[in-house]
Design a protein around this motif. Structure first.
Motif, PDB file in Angstrom:
ATOM      1  N   ASN A 148     -43.863 -25.678  20.212  1.00  0.00           N
ATOM      2  CA  ASN A 148     -44.817 -24.971  21.058  1.00  0.00           C
ATOM      3  C   ASN A 148     -44.396 -23.508  21.203  1.00  0.00           C
ATOM      4  O   ASN A 148     -43.245 -23.218  21.545  1.00  0.00           O
ATOM      5  CB  ASN A 148     -44.844 -25.644  22.444  1.00  0.00           C
ATOM      6  CG  ASN A 148     -45.942 -25.114  23.341  1.00  0.00           C
ATOM      7  OD1 ASN A 148     -47.102 -25.080  22.956  1.00  0.00           O
ATOM      8  ND2 ASN A 148     -45.581 -24.724  24.557  1.00  0.00           N
ATOM      9  N   GLU A 149     -45.288 -22.614  20.868  1.00  0.00           N
ATOM     10  CA  GLU A 149     -45.168 -21.184  21.201  1.00  0.00           C
ATOM     11  C   GLU A 149     -43.893 -20.526  20.698  1.00  0.00           C
ATOM     12  O   GLU A 149     -43.151 -19.916  21.467  1.00  0.00           O
ATOM     13  CB  GLU A 149     -45.259 -20.999  22.718  1.00  0.00           C
ATOM     14  CG  GLU A 149     -46.586 -21.417  23.310  1.00  0.00           C
ATOM     15  CD  GLU A 149     -46.666 -21.181  24.811  1.00  0.00           C
ATOM     16  OE1 GLU A 149     -45.685 -20.678  25.406  1.00  0.00           O
ATOM     17  OE2 GLU A 149     -47.710 -21.505  25.404  1.00  0.00           O
ATOM     18  N   THR A 150     -43.645 -20.582  19.410  1.00  0.00           N
ATOM     19  CA  THR A 150     -42.490 -19.851  18.894  1.00  0.00           C
ATOM     20  C   THR A 150     -42.856 -18.486  18.324  1.00  0.00           C
ATOM     21  O   THR A 150     -41.969 -17.721  17.929  1.00  0.00           O
ATOM     22  CB  THR A 150     -41.732 -20.677  17.841  1.00  0.00           C
ATOM     23  OG1 THR A 150     -40.418 -20.117  17.668  1.00  0.00           O
ATOM     24  CG2 THR A 150     -42.453 -20.707  16.499  1.00  0.00           C
ATOM     25  N   VAL A 151     -44.152 -18.156  18.272  1.00  0.00           N
ATOM     26  CA  VAL A 151     -44.589 -16.828  17.835  1.00  0.00           C
ATOM     27  C   VAL A 151     -44.834 -15.969  19.072  1.00  0.00           C
ATOM     28  O   VAL A 151     -45.627 -16.331  19.937  1.00  0.00           O
ATOM     29  CB  VAL A 151     -45.876 -16.908  16.984  1.00  0.00           C
ATOM     30  CG1 VAL A 151     -46.335 -15.507  16.576  1.00  0.00           C
ATOM     31  CG2 VAL A 151     -45.645 -17.783  15.749  1.00  0.00           C
ATOM     32  N   LEU A 152     -44.156 -14.830  19.151  1.00  0.00           N
ATOM     33  CA  LEU A 152     -44.304 -13.961  20.316  1.00  0.00           C
ATOM     34  C   LEU A 152     -45.630 -13.208  20.228  1.00  0.00           C
ATOM     35  O   LEU A 152     -45.900 -12.539  19.231  1.00  0.00           O
ATOM     36  CB  LEU A 152     -43.140 -12.975  20.386  1.00  0.00           C
ATOM     37  CG  LEU A 152     -41.747 -13.602  20.543  1.00  0.00           C
ATOM     38  CD1 LEU A 152     -40.669 -12.527  20.507  1.00  0.00           C
ATOM     39  CD2 LEU A 152     -41.669 -14.397  21.834  1.00  0.00           C
ATOM     40  N   PRO A 153     -46.468 -13.300  21.259  1.00  0.00           N
ATOM     41  CA  PRO A 153     -47.800 -12.698  21.171  1.00  0.00           C
ATOM     42  C   PRO A 153     -47.784 -11.183  21.108  1.00  0.00           C
ATOM     43  O   PRO A 153     -48.698 -10.576  20.546  1.00  0.00           O
ATOM     44  CB  PRO A 153     -48.499 -13.196  22.443  1.00  0.00           C
ATOM     45  CG  PRO A 153     -47.414 -13.589  23.371  1.00  0.00           C
ATOM     46  CD  PRO A 153     -46.288 -14.058  22.509  1.00  0.00           C
TER      47      PRO A 153
END
Length: 355
Positions: A148-153
């Motif tokens: 879950n959510e390992t790419v920084l927006p």
């Protein structure tokens, strides 16, 4: 205290689950283990049983909830949710085997001493976590948000944590999580899940997600689907942004990924306080989004991140400046279906059947 279900909600038929199932889609919701948003709330439990065919725990499977120490697991809260899903014949999603952000990891993990061979120790810890969770819920969970959510927006690069630093790279860590999950849970859908939808300003985030998905395919990482959280921001973005979003989704499915809407709600923080106007804009936002997303046959599951406004995470996470209650869920705080409910129902009716 639980609100009584209004006669309008109680008699609403067919359910969202029925409408979705008619097109080969599952509809469901997140549920909590405690409080008003819990399956223990009789009114909410009745609503979930009527409207949903699949559930996901809001927080009860995250590392902070089930890993009190490097050597211990505490499954009590999630076991209760899994039991409720089983008793009500609902499918179950797993969220999440790895929420890859330092601030959402247990404190002990971020301070953990991985010893003289950190890569080996970190890999052992990660693999043991995945294997233990998958084994416990073997045959009960049909789909896992593995990462879950390992790419920084803000810039599209991959997040780093104590685990990924010990492993040597984020790619090595997340690949291990997926490979271990495939071995431990054969036949279960494995999902990369991220905080995104079609609002303006997400271009770098989308590019980062595409790079990650491309890397999975190049490295042979067993990822089946992209989970698109879909915390929409009202109102509807302009046509140019909608086209950008569709191009992004086109690229995802072209890489042979399925799609899952994992955490749907609508953020109304910037809308006028007037409830009829606000509800209509929320509904219009959802209608436009689902007209796009349900056009993809690769989308088979749609989950709301909570069904009732009173218990929505938006109340505390993103409060309105005017202190009015957020109205981003399908039902209001008195358990009355809102215009956004009708918009989603109509979207299911108009969706093309999955084959």
């Amino acid at each position: 205290m639980a609100h009584p279900i209004s006669s309008m909600a109680a008699t609403h038929s067919p359910s969202l689950s029925d409408l979705a199932a008619a097109k080969g889609i599952r509809f469901g919701s997140a549920v909590a283990g405690q409080g008003g948003g819990s399956w223990r709330n009789p009114a909410l439990a009745d609503l979930l049983k009527r409207e949903c065919s699949i559930l996901v725990a809001e927080n009860e499977m995250k590392w902070q909830a089930i890993r009190p120490s490097p050597t211990a697991f505490d499954f009590a809260a999630f076991d209760d949710i899994a039991r409720f899903a089983g008793q009500t014949k609902m499918a179950l999603r797993g969220h999440t085997l790895l929420w890859h952000r330092s601030k959402w990891m247990p404190r002990w993990l971020e301070k953990h001493d991985f010893g003289p061979q950190p890569a080996t120790a970190a890999a052992r810890l990660m693999a043991n976590h995945v294997e233990t969770v998958c084994a416990r819920y073997n045959g009960k969970i049909t789909s896992f948000d593995v990462v879950n959510e390992t790419v920084l927006p803000e810039d599209g690069i991959l997040a780093q944590t104590a685990l990924s630093k010990a492993m040597g790279s984020t790619e090595a860590l997340v690949d291990l999580a997926f490979h271990t999950a495939r071995m431990a849970a054969p036949g279960v859908e494995l999902v990369y899940n991220d905080y995104m939808s079609w609002e303006p300003g997400n271009a770098l985030h989308r590019m980062g997600v595409l790079r990650l998905l491309e890397g999975f395919r190049k490295r042979g990482t067993p990822v089946d689907a992209l989970g698109i959280q879909s915390h929409l921001i009202a109102p509807v973005p302009d046509a140019a942004y909608q086209r950008e979003w569709r191009r992004f989704v086109d690229e995802v499915v072209a890489m042979d990924y399925r799609l899952v809407i994992t955490e749907f709600d609508v953020r109304d923080r910037d809308l006028p306080v007037d409830i009829p106007s606000r509800d209509r804009t929320v509904a219009d936002t959802a209608k436009a989004y689902f007209e796009t997303m349900l056009d993809y046959p690769q989308l088979r599951d749609v989950l709301a991140w909570g069904m009732v406004d009173a218990y929505s995470w938006l109340q505390g996470y993103e409060p309105r400046a005017d202190k009015a209650e957020a109205r981003g869920c399908l039902y209001d705080s008195h358990f009355r279906p809102k215009p956004v409910y009708a918009a989603l129902a109509q979207a299911f009716v108009e969706a093309r059947p999955r084959t």
